[in-house]
Enzyme design. Structure first.
Site, PDB file in Angstrom:
ATOM      1  N   ASP B  95       0.846  -1.181   0.000  1.00  0.00           N
ATOM      2  CA  ASP B  95       0.000   0.000   0.000  1.00  0.00           C
ATOM      3  C   ASP B  95       0.887   1.238   0.000  1.00  0.00           C
ATOM      4  O   ASP B  95       1.729   1.400   0.880  1.00  0.00           O
ATOM      5  CB  ASP B  95      -0.880  -0.033   1.261  1.00  0.00           C
ATOM      6  N   ASP B  97       0.513   5.279  -0.035  1.00  0.00           N
ATOM      7  CA  ASP B  97      -0.506   6.301   0.125  1.00  0.00           C
ATOM      8  C   ASP B  97       0.135   7.680   0.230  1.00  0.00           C
ATOM      9  O   ASP B  97       1.141   7.839   0.916  1.00  0.00           O
ATOM     10  CB  ASP B  97      -1.314   6.008   1.390  1.00  0.00           C
ATOM     11  N   ASP B 281       3.169   1.054   3.450  1.00  0.00           N
ATOM     12  CA  ASP B 281       2.653   0.901   4.805  1.00  0.00           C
ATOM     13  C   ASP B 281       2.930  -0.544   5.233  1.00  0.00           C
ATOM     14  O   ASP B 281       2.293  -1.472   4.750  1.00  0.00           O
ATOM     15  CB  ASP B 281       1.149   1.201   4.818  1.00  0.00           C
TER      16      ASP B 281
END
Ligand code: SF4
Ligand code: ZN
Ligand code: ZN
Lengths: 336, 373
Positions: B95, B97, B281
């Protein structure tokens, strides 16, 4: 299984099927207890256990292993019988560990054998069959799939084993022969240990009794009176466990454990025995170091490291009760 | 969110789903996956098992969810409680972001909401209305953020293929529906790797936990040290490029590093995490029991859709992931900054009733800065 010659079984005797090996060679266990020529082998087997119990590695003398009477293979097999008869688990643990270290040395050498390619092939095969670890030999060393590497390396505390500290190319981790073998140390130990443990116990053999009794005596020396650990946090329990198994606890772990117990009011004398199973135990040094920590001989008193610190050393195994604390010493304390 | 807005969004989402069933599919091995969904103002419903696209479409129509999720893990019994599910394997997911990449809130694209008086204003240290410093930050569309997030995805992909040996074809990139990307690795040898191992992989990608020895620094035999070269594989080469800048700088920097000593180099390696480590992450990657937003579903944080990205370079989430229609609707909005969707600019709006296309209305409502009238 890999096809092994005598030379190989001398190096990796745990690969042989004990009973079958002896009968193939035309011997029965009973003979070892009575035949004066074979008694020496029982003596050797006993010595082999003693050596292991002291954390040393039994040295091989290859010339003693002619194919009619391979002394060292026999001494290994008889050692296993003696251990089984004694039923002393601590000794079996120590013996497996020492034999694993011994085999490790040979594996490493065989991996690197540039003269005799069959030796390399055989050691690669052993790694594959015992630990389902596919190792490839390259010009400069060895490679292993990242996923296989991780399976073993996550059990290590030292930072050098973190994947980030490895050369990783195209899905493979590059290792030296030493590192390749080091990677399966625990598994090799466990393999030998389970093999011994799961082999059937023979009835007492005439001529073995005194040795077995001596082993039982010896085992008492290694019994650890475990400190009451019920209310201890998982990191501390883990450290104690590692030591009890006679495995190596990194310095940071010993420091944590010692400072924790000292802070809990235990004395140096109470704590020192915990370390006696460590492969590199030296009572004088241990007492000296503990005294340093406790402030008896030095000037500073050391604090128990914080959870954060412990975590960074990969020695933290938190449980829900850890959520609200920042130092292992606070574990189990009720909040008011 | 007030009841009227909930109804409005539920109906809008439902209409989208009804018209775009083609975008919504259960993944492979659907009967081994755990599904979940949330309703507006509602909690999470997990441990749901669906067998086919039809089941999924039915769930969307019947429950009018705000968000829909599906596990990357395959289980023997996906609808039992976690401890009994019997985990089999899971795609490995990364992930990336924008919120993890930003060093500070982008001035022109961030608005603040005061937790004390509810005032919405442009970026400020404190609430201009009541001086409170209890603020929450909301970022609206920002092309710079998308750009830097994409750059990070490209770097990640490089490591996945070059270092970890993952087949290019098995790496699938999805826009998360808000301001990030989910990178799925499927059918790889890492599928049945556990959580601890995934944490190690995450650390590797993030350049976490490296030690000077890894890069040839010899603590006790310093002049035998040999730092990495430009052409080295993996982190060696990447570190070299970052450390020296140009090849010809190597001798000079090498000298500098060595005379700085071990501890300083260790410290620098830790700092490099920020500059060369990939900002994934790690919790997402190491959690093997997570449920992820289902591709094709709407992200209720934005009204945009989580969608497969074919060509990352050309991909513009504010156009390509915005599927709500442009029927004009009336909303009351307080949006002190400008944002742009489907290549149209909106705002600033000063607590006023305006008529905007539905996709913009939905976006603002999802961001909590508009209400239907
Ligand atoms: S959280 Fe603290 S007390 Fe708990 S295991 Fe980790 S280090 Fe020990
Ligand atoms: Zn305010
Ligand atoms: Zn931005």
């Amino acid at each position: 299984m890999v096809n092994l010659g005598n030379d190989e079984i001398v190096k990796y005797p745990f690969l042989a099927e004990a009973g079958k090996y002896l009968s193939d060679k035309g011997f029965s266990l009973e003979q070892f207890g009575t035949d004066p020529d074979l008694k020496k082998i029982v003596e050797n087997a006993f010595e082999r256990i003693i050596t292991a119990s002291e954390g040393r590695i039994f040295k091989s003398d290859f010339s003693s292993n002619n194919s009619a009477l391979p002394l060292e293979i026999f001494s290994f097999l008889i050692a296993v019988i003696l251990l089984k008869l004694s039923g002393m688990n601590t000794l079996i643990r120590r013996f497996s560990l020492a034999e694993a270290r011994r085999a490790e040395k040979f594996l490493e050498k065989d991996l690197m054998n540039y003269q005799d390619a069959t030796k390399t092939k055989l050691s690669l095969q052993i790694l594959e069959e015992l630990f389902s670890m596919t190792v490839e030999k390259t010009d400069k060393g060895f490679t292993i799939l990242v996923r296989d590497y991780l399976k073993h390396s996550i059990n290590f505390y030292e930072r050098e084993w973190k994947l980030i500290n490895r050369k990783v190319v195209n899905g493979k981790v590059h290792l030296t022969s030493h590192e390749t073998v080091r990677l399966v140390r625990k598994e090799l130990d466990r393999h030998i240990y389970t093999k011994i443990n799961s082999s059937s116990s023979p009835d007492m053999i005439i001529g073995f009794e005194t040795y077995v009794d001596k082993l039982k005596q010896l085992a008492k020396k290694f019994e650890v009176k475990t400190v009451e650990s019920k209310e201890f946090p998982p990191c501390i329990k883990h450290a104690i466990e590692v030591l009890e198994k006679g495995e190596n606890l990194p310095h940071s772990g010993r420091f944590m454990l010692a400072t924790f117990l000292l802070n809990k009011g235990q004395t140096v004398e109470q704590i020192a025995p915990l370390f006696k199973n460590a492969p590199d135990y030296n009572p004088k040094v241990t007492i000296y170091q503990l005294n340093q920590l406790s402030g008896v001989s030095g000037t500073t008193e050391y604090k128990c490291p914080s959870c954060e610190k412990v975590k960074s050393q990969n020695l933290c195994f938190p449980v829900p009760a850890c959520d609200t604390i920042i130092n292992p010493l606070q574990f189990g304390r009720k909040r008011v | 969110m007030n009841a009227k807005d909930v109804t409005f969004l539920e109906d809008t989402f439902k209409k989208f789903y009804f018209e775009h069933f083609d975008l919504l599919h259960v993944p492979d091995n659907p009967n081994q996956r755990e599904f979940g969904y949330q309703k507006f103002n509602g909690g999470m419903n997990r441990h749901i098992s669906l067998k086919s696209d039809k089941d999924l479409h039915l769930l969307l129509m019947q429950n009018k969810p705000s968000d829909v999720y599906c596990s990357n893990a395959r289980y023997m019994f996906p609808n039992l409680p976690m401890a009994e599910k019997d985990w089999q394997n899971a795609e490995i997911i990364f992930d990336i972001d924008a919120k993890d990449l930003r060093k500070e809130h982008p001035k022109d694209n961030t608005l603040i909401k005061c937790s004390d008086c509810n005032e919405i204003s442009s970026l400020n240290e404190s609430c201009p209305n009541c001086q409170s410093t209890k603020l929450s930050f909301t970022t609206l569309t920002c092309n710079d953020c998308i750009k830097s997030t994409k750059d990070e995805v490209v770097k990640l992909k490089q490591i996945l293929t070059d270092d970890l040996g993952i087949d290019q074809q098995n790496i699938k990139i999805f826009f998360s529906g808000n301001e990030g990307f989910h990178i799925y690795v499927s059918k790889s040898e890492y599928d049945d790797v556990g959580s601890k191992e995934r944490a190690e992989i995450a650390d590797y990608i993030m350049f976490r936990g490296s030690i000077p020895e890894t890069f040839g620094f010899r603590k006790f035999n310093m002049n035998k040290s040999s730092l990495p070269k430009f052409e080295d594989d993996g982190w060696g080469g990447r570190l070299a490029k970052h450390l020296y800048g140009t090849k010809s700088n190597r001798p000079k920097i090498l000298q500098e590093v060595l005379s700085g000593g071990y501890t300083l180099f260790q410290k620098r390696l830790e700092d490099f995490r920020d500059s060369i480590g990939i900002k994934i992450d790690p919790n997402v990657t190491q959690d093997i029991h997570r449920i992820f937003r289902l591709p094709g579903s709407i992200n209720s944080k934005s009204g945009l859709t989580k969608i497969f990205v074919e060509d990352l370079k050309k991909f513009d989430p504010y156009v390509d992931a915005c599927f709500i229609d442009d029927e004009e609707v009336e909303v009351v909005t307080n949006c002190p900054i400008e944002f742009s969707l489907k290549k149209k600019k909106f705002g600033p709006f000063n607590n006023e009733q305006v008529s905007v296309p539905k996709f913009a209305a939905v976006y603002m409502m999802c961001k909590g800065i508009a209400s239907s009238v």
